[in-house]
Design an enzyme around this catalytic site. Structure first.
Site, mmCIF file in Angstrom:
data_model
loop_
_atom_site.group_PDB
_atom_site.id
_atom_site.type_symbol
_atom_site.label_atom_id
_atom_site.label_comp_id
_atom_site.label_asym_id
_atom_site.label_seq_id
_atom_site.Cartn_x
_atom_site.Cartn_y
_atom_site.Cartn_z
ATOM 1 N N ASP A 28 0.849 -1.582 -0.375
ATOM 2 C CA ASP A 28 -0.265 0.274 0.089
ATOM 3 C C ASP A 28 0.730 1.459 0.282
ATOM 4 O O ASP A 28 2.206 1.706 0.279
ATOM 5 C CB ASP A 28 -0.806 0.578 1.569
ATOM 6 C CG ASP A 28 -1.929 1.367 1.241
ATOM 7 O OD1 ASP A 28 -1.979 1.757 -0.320
ATOM 8 O OD2 ASP A 28 -2.955 1.148 2.494
ATOM 9 N N ASN A 30 1.151 3.710 -2.932
ATOM 10 C CA ASN A 30 2.084 3.577 -4.530
ATOM 11 C C ASN A 30 1.356 5.330 -4.431
ATOM 12 O O ASN A 30 1.980 5.733 -4.490
ATOM 13 C CB ASN A 30 1.089 2.905 -5.462
ATOM 14 C CG ASN A 30 2.145 1.677 -4.947
ATOM 15 O OD1 ASN A 30 3.349 1.023 -4.401
ATOM 16 N ND2 ASN A 30 1.893 0.422 -5.921
ATOM 17 N N GLY A 31 0.349 5.504 -4.283
ATOM 18 C CA GLY A 31 -0.601 6.455 -4.754
ATOM 19 C C GLY A 31 0.327 7.653 -3.948
ATOM 20 O O GLY A 31 0.133 8.670 -4.530
ATOM 21 N N HIS A 45 2.911 3.656 -8.785
ATOM 22 C CA HIS A 45 2.963 1.953 -9.608
ATOM 23 C C HIS A 45 4.073 1.298 -9.774
ATOM 24 O O HIS A 45 4.558 0.436 -9.447
ATOM 25 C CB HIS A 45 1.749 1.709 -10.138
ATOM 26 C CG HIS A 45 0.318 1.508 -9.752
ATOM 27 N ND1 HIS A 45 0.051 1.726 -8.134
ATOM 28 C CD2 HIS A 45 -0.717 2.581 -9.708
ATOM 29 C CE1 HIS A 45 -1.547 2.158 -7.728
ATOM 30 N NE2 HIS A 45 -1.528 2.367 -8.908
ATOM 31 N N LEU A 139 10.974 -21.462 -4.113
ATOM 32 C CA LEU A 139 9.547 -20.103 -3.586
ATOM 33 C C LEU A 139 8.116 -20.266 -4.823
ATOM 34 O O LEU A 139 8.379 -20.366 -5.956
ATOM 35 C CB LEU A 139 9.815 -18.862 -3.638
ATOM 36 C CG LEU A 139 9.241 -17.730 -3.383
ATOM 37 C CD1 LEU A 139 9.078 -17.421 -2.052
ATOM 38 C CD2 LEU A 139 10.015 -16.179 -3.422
ATOM 39 N N ARG A 196 1.562 -5.467 6.033
ATOM 40 C CA ARG A 196 1.165 -4.150 5.197
ATOM 41 C C ARG A 196 1.278 -2.936 5.559
ATOM 42 O O ARG A 196 2.422 -2.268 6.776
ATOM 43 C CB ARG A 196 -0.284 -3.481 6.131
ATOM 44 C CG ARG A 196 -1.368 -2.412 4.883
ATOM 45 C CD ARG A 196 -2.658 -2.554 5.502
ATOM 46 N NE ARG A 196 -3.191 -1.749 4.230
ATOM 47 C CZ ARG A 196 -4.225 -1.788 3.778
ATOM 48 N NH1 ARG A 196 -5.206 -2.527 3.887
ATOM 49 N NH2 ARG A 196 -4.659 -1.008 3.341
ATOM 50 N N ARG A 202 -5.584 -1.244 8.204
ATOM 51 C CA ARG A 202 -6.936 -2.080 7.819
ATOM 52 C C ARG A 202 -6.342 -3.719 6.947
ATOM 53 O O ARG A 202 -5.168 -3.986 6.704
ATOM 54 C CB ARG A 202 -7.190 -1.633 6.982
ATOM 55 C CG ARG A 202 -7.899 -0.351 7.848
ATOM 56 C CD ARG A 202 -9.230 -0.016 6.122
ATOM 57 N NE ARG A 202 -7.898 0.394 5.144
ATOM 58 C CZ ARG A 202 -7.997 1.689 4.845
ATOM 59 N NH1 ARG A 202 -7.751 2.671 6.402
ATOM 60 N NH2 ARG A 202 -6.896 2.064 4.704
ATOM 61 N N LEU A 203 -7.315 -4.828 7.678
ATOM 62 C CA LEU A 203 -7.124 -6.345 6.916
ATOM 63 C C LEU A 203 -7.697 -5.596 4.392
ATOM 64 O O LEU A 203 -7.321 -6.742 3.892
ATOM 65 C CB LEU A 203 -8.097 -7.437 7.055
ATOM 66 C CG LEU A 203 -7.266 -7.997 8.302
ATOM 67 C CD1 LEU A 203 -8.115 -9.433 8.632
ATOM 68 C CD2 LEU A 203 -5.767 -8.396 8.044
HETATM 69 C C1 FPP Z 1 -1.527 0.447 -3.292
HETATM 70 O O1 FPP Z 1 -1.448 1.035 -3.218
HETATM 71 C C2 FPP Z 1 -1.323 -0.957 -4.546
HETATM 72 C C3 FPP Z 1 -2.307 -1.626 -5.534
HETATM 73 C C4 FPP Z 1 -3.441 -0.798 -5.504
HETATM 74 C C5 FPP Z 1 -1.811 -1.991 -6.624
HETATM 75 C C6 FPP Z 1 -0.315 -2.643 -6.446
HETATM 76 C C7 FPP Z 1 0.755 -2.920 -7.761
HETATM 77 C C8 FPP Z 1 2.176 -3.044 -7.418
HETATM 78 C C9 FPP Z 1 2.742 -3.208 -6.806
HETATM 79 C C10 FPP Z 1 2.870 -3.008 -9.097
HETATM 80 C C11 FPP Z 1 2.856 -4.224 -9.590
HETATM 81 C C12 FPP Z 1 2.610 -4.816 -8.750
HETATM 82 C C13 FPP Z 1 2.621 -6.547 -9.758
HETATM 83 C C14 FPP Z 1 2.882 -7.821 -8.700
HETATM 84 C C15 FPP Z 1 3.593 -6.640 -11.005
HETATM 85 P P1 FPP Z 1 -2.300 3.063 -3.919
HETATM 86 O O2 FPP Z 1 -2.282 2.843 -4.485
HETATM 87 O O3 FPP Z 1 -3.859 2.335 -2.636
HETATM 88 O O4 FPP Z 1 -1.757 4.202 -2.833
HETATM 89 P P2 FPP Z 1 -2.561 4.781 -2.183
HETATM 90 O O5 FPP Z 1 -3.225 4.488 -0.499
HETATM 91 O O6 FPP Z 1 -1.053 5.652 -1.470
HETATM 92 O O7 FPP Z 1 -3.553 5.573 -2.727
#
Ligand code: FPP
Length: 250
Positions: A28, A30-31, A45, A139, A196, A202-203
């Site tokens: 979690d 990335n955004g 992402h 793995l 997480r 959260r789950l």
């Molecule tokens: C949550 O961050 C992350 C995701 C919804 C996607 C996870 C994807 C990747 C790490 C890349 C691709 C993965 C693979 C296995 C190839 P968020 O967007 O909810 O972040 P935020 O809560 O800060 O908005």
């Protein structure tokens, strides 16, 4: 004392010896990572893919047997179409770019979830790597894609109901083992450790059945900044805990 160095942490993990067999991760943040850099969310992402590589390599080095990553939830289909498209093409790109190396490292890749909703290209890419790596056993990398734990539980109940209605199973014999056997994770041990990132607590509908006794490790680090050192730190933390499974201390 916790070292902050990957090699030291790995040495400590090996000395202790008890490595979690199965580590699950909710990736979690990335955004927020992208927003901090005034960049669009897909940039976060894309950067998160590097962390996926880090934790796969780290899991192999530490001797973890199963690594489960929550890559895309069923709820994520409600995100803006541009973000969904970006995530689908990242998935394809990840598979295309990493497949050979995953195979060489002895990683068996599996995709778990409502995969029928994937775009045909993403679905074909995933199928390819799953087939290519099916014989590996160092793995197991479970990629949870288009996954919802509640949907998985309902699916298991439906599978049992169909079998019961057809007379193939006696409802009186349905127990936890029979139920587990109808989940996507039928042949995996339950996760020992759930990580997480990004400070959320959260789950989020991930592995609700399987996480019953998992140790939780909540890291403030945003996913694109999560390195193998962070993974090793989580494993060290796990090793210092006492797991009781509802019993009293030995
Ligand atoms: C949550 O961050 C992350 C995701 C919804 C996607 C996870 C994807 C990747 C790490 C890349 C691709 C993965 C693979 C296995 C190839 P968020 O967007 O909810 O972040 P935020 O809560 O800060 O908005």
């Amino acid at each position: 004392m916790h070292s902050t160095n990957a090699a030291d942490l790995l040495a400590q993990i090996r000395v202790h010896g008890a490595v979690p067999r199965h580590v699950a991760i909710i990736m979690d943040g990335n955004g927020r990572w992208a927003r901090e850099r005034r960049m669009p969310r897909p940039f976060g992402h894309r950067s998160g893919m590097r962390s996926v590589r880090e934790v796969v390599e780290g899991a192999v080095e530490a001797g973890v047997e199963f690594l489960s990553l929550f890559a895309f939830s069923q709820e994520n289909w409600q995100r803006p179409p541009t973000e969904i498209t970006a995530l689908m093409s990242l998935l394809e790109e990840y598979v295309a770019r990493e497949a050979d190396e995953l195979h060489e490292r002895g990683v068996r890749v599996r995709a778990l979830g409502a995969l029928e909703r994937l775009t045909p290209d993403a679905s074909a890419a995933v199928d390819r790597v799953v087939r290519q790596t099916a014989g590996n056993d160092r793995l197991t990398l479970n990629l949870f894609i288009s996954y919802s734990a509640r949907a998985e539980l309902v699916r298991a109940a439906r599978l049992l109901a169909v079998e019961a209605a057809a007379g193939r199973i006696d409802p009186a014999t349905i127990d936890e083992a029979e139920f587990s056997a109808r989940l996507y994770t039928a042949d995996c041990p339950d996760p020992d450790l759930l990580i997480r990132t990004s400070g959320e607590q959260r789950l989020s509908n991930f592995l609700l059945w399987q996480l019953a006794y998992a140790e939780l490790y909540l890291s403030p680090v945003l996913w694109p900044d999560f390195t193998r050192t962070e993974l090793f730190g989580a494993i060290r933390d796990f090793q210092l805990r006492e797991r009781r499974f509802g019993r009293v201390p030995a």
